[in-house]
Design a protein around this motif. Structure first.
Motif, PDB file in Angstrom:
ATOM      1  N   LEU A 142      43.561  71.722  57.540  1.00 36.24           N
ATOM      2  CA  LEU A 142      43.515  70.829  56.376  1.00 36.24           C
ATOM      3  C   LEU A 142      42.787  71.492  55.217  1.00 36.24           C
ATOM      4  O   LEU A 142      43.215  71.390  54.060  1.00 36.24           O
ATOM      5  N   GLN A 143      41.686  72.169  55.506  1.00 32.42           N
ATOM      6  CA  GLN A 143      40.940  72.845  54.452  1.00 32.42           C
ATOM      7  C   GLN A 143      41.758  73.959  53.818  1.00 32.42           C
ATOM      8  O   GLN A 143      41.727  74.166  52.606  1.00 32.42           O
ATOM      9  N   ALA A 144      42.522  74.651  54.646  1.00 35.21           N
ATOM     10  CA  ALA A 144      43.333  75.754  54.109  1.00 35.21           C
ATOM     11  C   ALA A 144      44.536  75.236  53.319  1.00 35.21           C
ATOM     12  O   ALA A 144      44.935  75.818  52.306  1.00 35.21           O
ATOM     13  N   LYS A 145      45.133  74.127  53.762  1.00 36.92           N
ATOM     14  CA  LYS A 145      46.362  73.622  53.133  1.00 36.92           C
ATOM     15  C   LYS A 145      46.083  72.892  51.840  1.00 36.92           C
ATOM     16  O   LYS A 145      46.920  72.878  50.925  1.00 36.92           O
ATOM     17  N   LYS A 146      44.902  72.289  51.755  1.00 38.19           N
ATOM     18  CA  LYS A 146      44.638  71.486  50.560  1.00 38.19           C
ATOM     19  C   LYS A 146      44.563  72.356  49.318  1.00 38.19           C
ATOM     20  O   LYS A 146      44.820  71.892  48.214  1.00 38.19           O
ATOM     21  N   LYS A 147      44.205  73.612  49.491  1.00 37.46           N
ATOM     22  CA  LYS A 147      44.058  74.475  48.330  1.00 37.46           C
ATOM     23  C   LYS A 147      45.387  74.674  47.613  1.00 37.46           C
ATOM     24  O   LYS A 147      45.485  74.474  46.406  1.00 37.46           O
TER      25      LYS A 147
ATOM     26  N   PHE B  95      45.164  64.288  60.942  1.00 34.76           N
ATOM     27  CA  PHE B  95      43.733  64.572  61.082  1.00 34.76           C
ATOM     28  C   PHE B  95      42.968  63.308  61.478  1.00 34.76           C
ATOM     29  O   PHE B  95      42.076  63.341  62.339  1.00 34.76           O
ATOM     30  N   LYS B  96      43.301  62.181  60.874  1.00 35.73           N
ATOM     31  CA  LYS B  96      42.618  60.922  61.187  1.00 35.73           C
ATOM     32  C   LYS B  96      42.863  60.499  62.621  1.00 35.73           C
ATOM     33  O   LYS B  96      41.949  60.024  63.325  1.00 35.73           O
ATOM     34  N   GLU B  97      44.079  60.655  63.094  1.00 41.98           N
ATOM     35  CA  GLU B  97      44.369  60.284  64.477  1.00 41.98           C
ATOM     36  C   GLU B  97      43.586  61.164  65.451  1.00 41.98           C
ATOM     37  O   GLU B  97      43.042  60.678  66.455  1.00 41.98           O
ATOM     38  N   THR B  98      43.517  62.481  65.151  1.00 42.97           N
ATOM     39  CA  THR B  98      42.742  63.379  66.020  1.00 42.97           C
ATOM     40  C   THR B  98      41.268  63.004  66.008  1.00 42.97           C
ATOM     41  O   THR B  98      40.576  63.042  67.036  1.00 42.97           O
ATOM     42  N   LYS B  99      40.769  62.613  64.831  1.00 44.45           N
ATOM     43  CA  LYS B  99      39.367  62.209  64.724  1.00 44.45           C
ATOM     44  C   LYS B  99      39.092  60.960  65.564  1.00 44.45           C
ATOM     45  O   LYS B  99      38.044  60.850  66.216  1.00 44.45           O
ATOM     46  N   LYS B 100      40.015  60.008  65.558  1.00 44.04           N
ATOM     47  CA  LYS B 100      39.825  58.807  66.360  1.00 44.04           C
ATOM     48  C   LYS B 100      39.747  59.152  67.841  1.00 44.04           C
ATOM     49  O   LYS B 100      38.902  58.636  68.590  1.00 44.04           O
ATOM     50  N   GLN B 101      40.631  60.041  68.291  1.00 43.70           N
ATOM     51  CA  GLN B 101      40.603  60.439  69.702  1.00 43.70           C
ATOM     52  C   GLN B 101      39.293  61.171  70.031  1.00 43.70           C
ATOM     53  O   GLN B 101      38.692  60.973  71.096  1.00 43.70           O
TER      54      GLN B 101
ATOM     55  N   VAL C 150      36.611  64.883  56.164  1.00 40.80           N
ATOM     56  CA  VAL C 150      36.781  63.467  55.809  1.00 40.80           C
ATOM     57  C   VAL C 150      36.660  63.280  54.306  1.00 40.80           C
ATOM     58  O   VAL C 150      37.429  62.536  53.674  1.00 40.80           O
ATOM     59  N   PHE C 151      35.717  63.942  53.694  1.00 47.71           N
ATOM     60  CA  PHE C 151      35.540  63.823  52.239  1.00 47.71           C
ATOM     61  C   PHE C 151      36.765  64.330  51.487  1.00 47.71           C
ATOM     62  O   PHE C 151      37.196  63.752  50.487  1.00 47.71           O
ATOM     63  N   THR C 152      37.348  65.408  52.010  1.00 46.73           N
ATOM     64  CA  THR C 152      38.564  65.946  51.379  1.00 46.73           C
ATOM     65  C   THR C 152      39.719  64.959  51.457  1.00 46.73           C
ATOM     66  O   THR C 152      40.456  64.755  50.481  1.00 46.73           O
ATOM     67  N   SER C 153      39.900  64.348  52.604  1.00 47.80           N
ATOM     68  CA  SER C 153      40.990  63.369  52.751  1.00 47.80           C
ATOM     69  C   SER C 153      40.783  62.180  51.826  1.00 47.80           C
ATOM     70  O   SER C 153      41.733  61.661  51.227  1.00 47.80           O
ATOM     71  N   LEU C 154      39.542  61.709  51.671  1.00 48.35           N
ATOM     72  CA  LEU C 154      39.280  60.568  50.783  1.00 48.35           C
ATOM     73  C   LEU C 154      39.567  60.930  49.332  1.00 48.35           C
ATOM     74  O   LEU C 154      40.105  60.117  48.563  1.00 48.35           O
TER      75      LEU C 154
ATOM     76  N   HIS D 156      51.596  62.695  48.191  1.00 45.10           N
ATOM     77  CA  HIS D 156      51.843  61.651  49.182  1.00 45.10           C
ATOM     78  C   HIS D 156      52.253  62.260  50.518  1.00 45.10           C
ATOM     79  O   HIS D 156      51.795  61.818  51.585  1.00 45.10           O
ATOM     80  N   ASN D 157      53.075  63.288  50.483  1.00 45.70           N
ATOM     81  CA  ASN D 157      53.468  63.957  51.722  1.00 45.70           C
ATOM     82  C   ASN D 157      52.268  64.619  52.398  1.00 45.70           C
ATOM     83  O   ASN D 157      52.130  64.600  53.633  1.00 45.70           O
ATOM     84  N   PHE D 158      51.389  65.227  51.579  1.00 47.47           N
ATOM     85  CA  PHE D 158      50.197  65.863  52.129  1.00 47.47           C
ATOM     86  C   PHE D 158      49.310  64.836  52.830  1.00 47.47           C
ATOM     87  O   PHE D 158      48.833  65.044  53.950  1.00 47.47           O
ATOM     88  N   VAL D 159      49.126  63.677  52.155  1.00 46.18           N
ATOM     89  CA  VAL D 159      48.280  62.630  52.743  1.00 46.18           C
ATOM     90  C   VAL D 159      48.958  62.006  53.961  1.00 46.18           C
ATOM     91  O   VAL D 159      48.316  61.719  54.986  1.00 46.18           O
TER      92      VAL D 159
END
Length: 739
Positions: A148-153, A88-94, A7-11, A78-81
């Motif tokens: 997400l952690q692997a792709k953000k790098k 990731f956010k949708e999966t977290k909500k579920q 979550v911190f990474t996405s923010l 923007h594409n990454f977000v």
């Protein structure tokens, strides 16, 4: 901890995208401002083409890649977000939802009572299913966090690397471009030094010349006026003259405002600022006049007068005032040269003598048909018409057609403000004139009408305004004269006598006619029968004028002025005495007065009986009802058809007479004309009916009248005046064929 880290990474990514967007917007503002600056440099170089140094500025519009670089960075993040972080956010909500459901199931399982096996079994089953779903979704959620952690790098690193390449390209190209400018800047510095030296030399020379002029010329000689005072009516751009003038406002405060005026395209216009829309003061200079004004407090004033308004202007000097007055006068003359009266002269030649029946031929001596004589010349030749009826200004070019008088342009504007019920204003040079209306103007005139409306001026000791009087004085005089009618010589007992108080009296046509020396009595003609049972229109002779048989006993004559105004206009209409009719109207006679002692006939019907088209035109111009009927249901058109007065039939049809109206005998005008075997009237009525049907077929947006129809009516009017014998075609064969 892994969940919180994702979550911190996405923010952080979202915050970085926002910061990048803000930087791009600032870059856009910088690029826009830079473009404006370069545009200003280009404009400067265009204005200084003669200066080789300034005009040799190269284009400073850099091929800036800043915007493209920032867009690439923002787009990648923007594409990454948008794709990965949102998923990731949708999966977290579920995941959170299933976790809450599992906690609820745990609570329900713990609360299930021991002595109720079915509730225990249901709670245990629900908990088992929820726990399986939670464990399955937890695995997916952990997978999303790891991806997400692997792709953000590499995503963020790739974006930053693209940004660095863009910045490197931008500054490298900027350095190359500025390096190319080095020779130019050195040359520019050399020229700048020389320019400073030349400017200092020129300054010393100008100071020396200034000192010499001050020694030779005294200070008083600098007070000359170098304002532009010349004008040119043939200017290529159409502007005859232009400059600043003070204009008096038409509000209650009469404030003065300085405006830029110009004379162009036969109009007087002004504007407050250079780029403002032009405000038209006079739409057509042919309709106005100009004169200096000395009766107001300000100096150098002159007035431009049109039929609808007056504009007071002030120049800066007497020389400028005279120049503006001459420019307006020259523009008026030029406008007349561009639109001469040839059209109206040609029209007058076609209808030289007004349309009328043969009975009006006795007054032809007053209607000159000299070829080339304009309408203005013909009407101004009437006694008193060489000057304005109300102020005496020479060469009047406007007319009040219902009063029969000529007016100057300023008085015509005042008359127009009174309303058409009081005065109908028309131009002698710009408007078209029907022949019968022109003849009406020649029958009356300023002298005749002033004898009526100014009869008591001398007795009251009042002074009539002159051409130099102010507009306010003229307006007050005209209202008192025509609206309040204070200068009239009242008819004796005309307002107090009623129909019951008047004694039966006999009336003589000759006595009424002798008040109009220029109008001769019509030839006596046999009266057509009014008895419905014995009506035989075909028995009317060719010489019959339709005038009623009137008893004449000289021993029982009385003064006509003692008659009631309504009865006076009734009698004068049959005798064709227009001055007496005008006097009756001035004294309050009702234009549609009904004589209940003579079958409810009106003055207009009496004018038809008397055979005078001019009297009919005078009554119609003053508001007579063309469709008012007598006790036998006969309108003026019925009477004119019975009597065979072609000119009157033509006039009534043009004035909107109802050609379908049926009289007491059940006959409309067309059937009466067919029985009378009058081919010309039958033609007119059929043409009018055909034209009416054409207008109805075309609908509400159709033409007001067919051109051929109007031309034929004009030819009939011309023929009725010049060749009345051609209208006496009473063919028995035609009568039988029509029946």
């Amino acid at each position: 901890s892994t969940q919180h880290q994702g979550v911190f990474t996405s923010l952080q990514s979202i915050s970085l995208v926002k910061l990048c967007s803000g930087m791009i917007e600032a870059g856009k503002a910088y690029i826009t401002t830079n473009k404006h600056f370069v545009t200003g440099v280009r404009d400067l170089s265009q204005q200084c083409k003669k200066d080789e140094m300034i005009s040799s500025f190269p284009s400073l519009l850099l091929q800036i890649l800043f915007d493209q670089a920032q867009r690439s960075v923002r787009q990648q993040l923007h594409n990454f977000v948008k794709d990965d972080v949102r998923k990731f956010k949708e999966t977290k909500k579920q995941f959170d939802k299933v976790r809450e459901d599992m906690e609820i199931s745990l609570v329900k399982n713990a609360q299930a009572p021991r002595h109720k096996p079915h509730e225990v079994e249901e709670a245990t089953g629900t908990l088992t299913i929820t726990r399986k779903c939670f464990r399955h979704l937890a695995l997916d959620y952990v997978l999303q966090i790891n991806v997400l952690q692997a792709k953000k790098k590499f995503e963020i690193l790739d974006a930053m690397l693209s940004f660095m390449h863009a910045q490197y390209t931008f500054f490298q190209q900027g350095y190359s471009l500025l390096h190319e400018l080095d020779p130019y800047m050195k040359k520019l510095a050399t020229e700048l030094d020389q320019l400073v030296i030349d400017s200092a030399v020129e300054k010393r020379e100008m100071e020396h010349k200034h000192a010499l002029i001050q020694q030779r010329v005294s200070p008083g000689d600098f007070s000359y006026d170098d304002s532009k005072v010349e004008f040119n009516v043939d200017a290529p751009n159409g502007v005859v003259m232009e400059g600043y003038l003070f204009k008096r406002a038409s509000n209650a405060f009469k404030t003065w405002n300085r405006r830029w005026f110009s004379i162009q395209n036969s109009q007087l216009v002004y504007q407050k600022k250079l780029k403002d829309v032009l405000t038209v003061v006079v739409e057509d200079l042919r309709l106005c006049t100009v004169k200096p004004c000395e009766d107001i407090e300000r100096r150098f004033c002159f007035e431009v007068v049109s039929p609808t308004k007056s504009c007071m202007l002030q120049a800066d000097s007497e020389k400028l005032r005279q120049a503006w007055i001459q420019a307006v006068q020259a523009s008026i003359a030029s406008a007349y040269r561009e639109s001469p009266d040839s059209y109206y002269i040609e029209r007058l030649d076609r209808t030289a003598s007004p349309s009328t029946s043969s009975i009006d031929s006795a007054t032809d001596s007053r209607e000159r048909s000299v070829k080339g004589e304009s309408i203005l010349q013909r009407v101004q030749s009437i006694p008193g018409n060489d000057q304005c009826c109300d102020c005496g200004q020479p060469d009047p070019r406007w007319a009040s057609i219902n009063l029969g008088i000529l007016l100057c342009i300023e008085c015509s504007g005042i008359h127009r403000s009174l309303g058409v019920h009081c005065s109908k204003v028309r131009s002698l040079t710009l408007d078209s004139w029907e022949p019968e209306l022109l003849k009406l103007m020649c029958e009356l005139g300023n002298s005749t009408m002033n004898q009526i409306y100014e009869a008591q001026c001398e007795e009251l000791g009042l002074k009539k305004p002159t051409s130099g009087s102010s507009r306010q004085d003229k307006e007050a005089w005209i209202k008192v004269k025509y609206v309040e009618k204070k200068f009239l010589k009242k008819l004796p007992n005309g307002e107090t006598l009623t129909e019951n108080e008047r004694k039966p009296r006999r009336w003589c046509v000759k006595k009424c006619q002798r008040h109009n020396s220029t109008t001769k009595a019509p030839t006596a003609r046999r009266k057509y029968r009014h008895d419905a049972g014995n009506a035989s229109p075909c028995e009317v002779s060719e010489e019959s004028s339709g005038e009623a048989e009137i008893e004449q006993e000289a021993s029982d004559l009385e003064d006509l002025r003692e008659l009631h105004p309504g009865l006076l206009i009734y009698k004068a209409a049959q005798a064709r005495n227009l001055p007496l009719m005008a006097e009756a109207l001035a004294n309050g006679a009702e234009i549609n007065w009904v004589n209940d002692e003579d079958e409810n006939k009106t003055p207009l019907i009496q004018a038809v009986m008397g055979g005078s088209l001019i009297a009919c035109e005078f009554l119609l111009q003053n508001g007579a009802d063309v469709n008012q009927r007598d006790i036998r249901g006969r309108a003026p058109l019925h009477h004119a058809t019975y009597l065979g007065h072609t000119g009157q039939v033509c006039l009534f049809l043009k004035r909107g007479a109802n050609q379908h109206a049926v009289d007491g005998d059940g006959q409309d005008p067309l059937s009466i004309a067919v029985q009378a075997a009058n081919a010309d009237i039958v033609t007119l009525l059929r043409l009018a009916r055909m034209n009416e049907e054409m207008r109805e077929a075309e609908g509400p947006f159709g033409q007001p009248g067919d051109a051929t129809y109007l031309d034929i009516f004009r030819e009939f009017s011309y023929m009725a005046s010049n060749n009345p014998e051609k209208l006496k075609r009473r063919s028995l064969h035609f009568s039988h064929s029509c029946r």
